[in-house]
Design a protein around this motif. Structure first.
Motif, short mmCIF file in Angstrom:
data_model
loop_
_atom_site.label_atom_id
_atom_site.label_comp_id
_atom_site.label_asym_id
_atom_site.label_seq_id
_atom_site.Cartn_x
_atom_site.Cartn_y
_atom_site.Cartn_z
N ARG A 96 0.82 -1.22 0.00
CA ARG A 96 0.00 0.00 0.00
C ARG A 96 0.85 1.26 0.00
NH1 ARG A 96 -5.01 -0.39 3.88
NH2 ARG A 96 -4.92 1.88 4.04
N THR A 97 2.00 1.17 0.68
CA THR A 97 2.89 2.32 0.67
C THR A 97 3.36 2.61 -0.75
OG1 THR A 97 3.62 1.70 2.87
CG2 THR A 97 4.99 3.27 1.70
N PHE A 98 3.64 1.53 -1.46
CA PHE A 98 4.10 1.68 -2.84
C PHE A 98 2.97 2.27 -3.71
CE2 PHE A 98 7.63 -0.61 -5.38
CZ PHE A 98 7.76 0.47 -6.24
N ASP A 99 1.77 1.69 -3.58
CA ASP A 99 0.62 2.21 -4.33
C ASP A 99 0.43 3.70 -4.05
OD1 ASP A 99 0.22 -0.36 -5.18
OD2 ASP A 99 -1.68 -0.67 -4.13
N ASP A 100 0.46 4.05 -2.75
CA ASP A 100 0.22 5.44 -2.37
C ASP A 100 1.27 6.37 -2.97
OD1 ASP A 100 -1.89 4.59 -0.91
OD2 ASP A 100 -0.94 4.80 1.06
N MET A 101 2.51 5.87 -2.99
CA MET A 101 3.58 6.69 -3.53
C MET A 101 3.33 6.98 -5.00
SD MET A 101 7.62 5.78 -3.36
CE MET A 101 8.15 5.16 -4.93
N ILE A 102 2.88 5.95 -5.70
CA ILE A 102 2.62 6.13 -7.13
C ILE A 102 1.43 7.05 -7.37
CG2 ILE A 102 1.82 4.88 -9.19
CD1 ILE A 102 3.98 3.02 -8.78
N ILE A 103 0.38 6.83 -6.58
CA ILE A 103 -0.82 7.66 -6.76
C ILE A 103 -0.50 9.12 -6.43
CG2 ILE A 103 -3.14 8.11 -5.86
CD1 ILE A 103 -3.26 4.98 -5.43
N ALA A 104 0.25 9.33 -5.36
CA ALA A 104 0.52 10.69 -4.92
C ALA A 104 1.39 11.46 -5.91
CB ALA A 104 1.18 10.68 -3.54
N HIS A 105 2.23 10.74 -6.64
CA HIS A 105 3.22 11.45 -7.43
C HIS A 105 2.98 11.40 -8.93
CE1 HIS A 105 5.72 12.45 -4.02
NE2 HIS A 105 5.46 11.24 -3.57
N SER A 106 1.88 10.78 -9.35
CA SER A 106 1.69 10.78 -10.79
C SER A 106 0.47 11.60 -11.18
CB SER A 106 1.59 9.35 -11.33
OG SER A 106 0.84 8.55 -10.49
N GLU A 107 0.46 12.02 -12.42
CA GLU A 107 -0.66 12.83 -12.92
C GLU A 107 -1.92 11.97 -12.92
OE1 GLU A 107 0.85 13.57 -16.78
OE2 GLU A 107 2.72 14.34 -15.88
N PRO A 108 -3.06 12.65 -12.78
CA PRO A 108 -4.31 11.88 -12.78
C PRO A 108 -4.41 11.04 -14.05
CG PRO A 108 -4.71 14.22 -12.36
CD PRO A 108 -3.25 14.09 -12.64
N GLY A 109 -4.89 9.84 -13.90
CA GLY A 109 -5.03 8.98 -15.07
C GLY A 109 -3.80 8.13 -15.32
N ARG A 110 -2.65 8.68 -14.99
CA ARG A 110 -1.42 7.96 -15.23
C ARG A 110 -1.23 6.84 -14.19
NH1 ARG A 110 3.12 10.04 -18.28
NH2 ARG A 110 3.81 8.14 -19.34
N ALA A 111 -1.71 7.10 -12.96
CA ALA A 111 -1.50 6.17 -11.86
C ALA A 111 -2.06 4.79 -12.16
CB ALA A 111 -2.11 6.71 -10.57
#
Lengths: 380, 336
Positions: A96-111
């Motif tokens: 989940r930490t990894f998922d959150d990191m990706i969601i937090a740092h990528s543009e909408p739609g890209r995640a």
């Protein structure tokens, strides 16, 4: 025997300048319990504390009121537990930490695209080093949140204490690697400054690698990395940032080791490495020692036990004498091993934490360990 | 003194194994036990290979020798004319070995290694690393001399810890990481067959403590699910119970008959100050709590119904001589 400086835990955790305490050490030495006991003690002494545990034993987790992976700190609220400060606790959820990191740092739609990548499934679950990387990522988030004035961090149960420092870099160098580009399109390898004579051989070698691990994997990896690096600034940069955090003045390291040769050897490596990296080592927690509680020499105890056996009376007294002699031998061995460590590292303060006879299962048990960590309340 | 829960000895089924993986939670003494098992299996004129796969040079440290290169070499002699050899397998070296063998890379192979490409490949495909390691192990197990005899009678592997061992051995799953054809693939299929055969046993080293026991039971479960054979549970560092067993539970609750202890001590001519007597009683209570916890742990272990071997604690610490002592004891318990 070499006499070690005393490691003063209370001064460390009471100091408002201490912001982060990292507990390191090889597997099976009691890092998680030590982290939890430190955090509890700090909270009871008035600090707003959070402990980040990695893989706690079930009973330890329950004693902190953690029933499941939450991945966000939860306040420890147990009847009768009223610390002067606050105690928060969490268990790391790597995925989940990894998922959150990706969601937090990528543009909408890209995640979504990144999360769905087959390569991401492998990286986020079975890469060696991911757990270490995510523990650091989570620590970075907790620091950034700014809600706690003391963060105690447990480290993943690796074979070597050094993994904790090395794994994030290793992971990021693989993930940021230009090798991916090289392997997916060897024709453009010129950026490597590879001399011409090598090029033919290199092409063959890269072909060998892609034959073994499969072109699909390389393509997936390459696509993932391009997308990730362009949005989240790359793994390497993030790893560099956490390394800076570990070097900042508010961070302290404690090395936890059982008084056993393997654990102390790992502790030695770690101590040397920290000093090479100019990271601030506070000292060694010699965990689960067995100091003798009665001043009676082994020879005398064993002679008396034998005479009791011969006369066939006092079996209880004879047993008591024998177990005391066992304990003396164990204590001597532990002291010898710790003295050896101190001879090699005379500047490293040490505190011995006498073992509890059974595993910790509640706040009271953690409190006793906290007292022992601070050098008070030992049974001697 | 054998309790119904205690030692069961080395069973007939275990004797069929030639490939022995030794796993355990960190800190349980897995390397020590693997080395002792190697010596025990080698005693009486046999030749055994002790393999290390995690690159931490534990074998060299244990035997107090130089760090080992990637290559098999004589380690020590075993009792009654046996020989224990050692091999430190490095996945990257193994991968290069493959490349050399099948692609004839020569110079380019070394260049790749310098660029970190070999490490890169083994990291990128975690399964590849395991396939390479188990592949090399299989080659050692099946190798024969010119007279047709196996080069090694047994191969003992100091394996990854309980948390990772099933993944390590589950080569079938690891194969999903690598391509569907090619030499590594072909060999891996042979590895799968060997690992799931009665020639292979996965032994588990544990201490009589909560966490190691739990991990042992979980690993046995996982092994069975992956259709791998759990072997013996090797209970390490067993310390002698000193208290008469009927006194244990009372003492563990803090009830030690102090006046009886005192009169016993006086009968032996020991007049002790009150604080010394209190100290002895406190030590007795701690001892009793530990013994009671160990009994409970032993009972829990009984659920698994695997053969069990007890290895006594060596208070002075493990050195090379004590490895031979443990090996002798294993031989007495039927290891061969």
């Amino acid at each position: 025997m070499a006499k070690a400086k005393h490691l003063d835990i209370d001064t460390l955790i009471d100091n408002p300048k201490t912001k982060v305490v990292v507990c390191c050490g090889s597997g099976g030495v009691g890092k998680t319990t030590t982290s939890a006991a430190l955090a509890l003690r700090a909270a009871e002494r008035g600090r707003t504390t959070v402990v980040l545990t990695i893989d706690p034993a079930r009973r330890l987790a329950q004693s902190l009121g953690l029933e499941e992976l939450g991945n966000v700190p939860k306040r420890v609220e147990i009847a009768g537990f009223e610390p002067a400060g606050e105690l928060w606790a969490m268990m790391l959820d790597m995925r989940r930490t990894f998922d959150d990191m990706i969601i937090a740092h990528s543009e909408p739609g890209r995640a979504d695209e990144l999360l769905a990548s087959p390569f991401y499934q492998t990286v986020s679950t079975s890469f060696s080093g991911t757990q270490e990387y995510m523990a650091m990522e989570k620590l970075g988030q907790l620091v950034a949140d700014g809600e706690w004035d003391l963060i105690i961090v447990d480290t993943p149960p690796s074979r070597s204490a050094l993994d904790f420092l090395d794994a994030p870099n290793r992971l990021s160098s693989v993930l940021d690697s230009r090798l991916i580009k090289l392997l997916t399109s060897p024709a453009r390898a010129s950026g490597w400054g590879v001399r011409k004579a090598f090029t033919a051989g290199l092409a063959m070698a890269t072909k060998a690698i892609s034959t073994v691990i499969g072109g699909q994997l390389l393509t997936d990896a390459s696509a993932f990395m391009q997308a990730f690096n362009s949005t989240a600034g790359g793994f390497k940069e993030r790893a560099t940032k956490t390394a800076e955090l570990l070097r900042s003045p508010g961070t302290s390291f404690l090395v936890v080791a059982a008084p056993e040769p393997d654990a102390l050897r790992e502790a030695s490596y770690f101590v040397e490495r920290l000093s090479d990296e100019s990271m601030p080592l506070q000292g060694l927690v010699a965990n689960r020692t067995h100091p003798v509680l009665a001043d009676l020499p082994a020879t005398k105890a064993l002679a008396a036990a034998e005479s009791l056996d011969k006369d066939g009376n006092g079996p209880l007294a004879a047993a008591v004498l024998r177990l005391h002699a066992d304990r003396l031998a164990l204590d001597q061995r532990e002291q010898r091993l710790l003295a050896r460590f101190t001879r090699a590292h005379p500047g490293v303060p040490v505190v011995g934490v006498p073992a509890l006879p059974s595993d910790v299962s509640d706040i009271a048990g953690l409190r006793v360990i906290g007292e022992r960590l601070s050098g008070n309340g030992t049974a001697r | 003194m054998t309790t119904p829960l205690g030692d069961s000895g080395w069973t007939k089924e275990l004797r069929r194994a030639r490939l022995h993986f030794v796993t355990g939670k960190g800190g349980t003494g897995k390397t020590t036990v693997a080395a002792s098992l190697g010596l025990a299996l080698a005693s009486g004129g046999r030749r055994v290979l002790l393999v290390e796969v995690e690159g931490r040079q534990g074998i060299a440290q244990l035997f107090d020798t130089e760090p080992m290169p990637y290559g098999e070499r004589h380690l020590v002699s075993a009792p009654d004319g046996g020989e224990l050899c050692a091999l430190h397998i490095d996945a990257e070296a193994a991968l290069l070995e493959y490349f050399e063998m099948f692609y004839n890379l020569g110079f380019a192979g070394r260049t790749l290694r310098r660029m970190g490409a070999i490490e890169f490949a083994t990291t990128l495909a975690p399964g590849l690393r395991d396939v390479l390691l188990t592949g090399k192990i299989k080659e050692c197990v099946s190798r024969r001399e010119s007279d047709g005899r196996h080069t090694y009678d047994h191969v003992v592997v100091d394996s990854p810890p309980t948390g990772r061992v099933v993944k390590f051995l589950d080569v079938t799953r690891a194969l999903s990481d690598i391509t569907k054809s090619g030499p590594i693939r072909g060999q891996a299929e042979g590895v799968v067959k060997l690992l799931h055969s009665p020639e292979t046993a996965v032994h588990l080293v544990t201490l009589l403590e909560e966490m190691p026991i739990r991990e042992t039971l979980e690993a046995i479960d996982e092994l069975a699910k992956a259709k791998l054979r759990p072997g013996a549970v090797l209970i390490n560092r067993v310390r002698p119970p000193r208290l008469p067993s009927r006194s244990v539970s009372a003492a563990a609750d803090g009830r030690v008959n102090t006046s009886r202890v005192r009169s016993g001590l006086e009968a032996a001519g020991l007049e002790l100050a009150p604080d010394v007597l209190d100290g002895l009683v406190a030590e007795t209570v701690e001892h009793a709590i530990r013994i009671a916890a160990e009994r409970a742990a032993m009972e829990q272990l009984g659920e698994a119904n695997q053969p069990r071997i007890e290895i006594p604690d060596i208070t002075e610490g493990v050195d090379v001589a004590s490895l031979y002592e443990i090996a002798d004891l294993l031989v007495e318990k039927g290891v061969r």
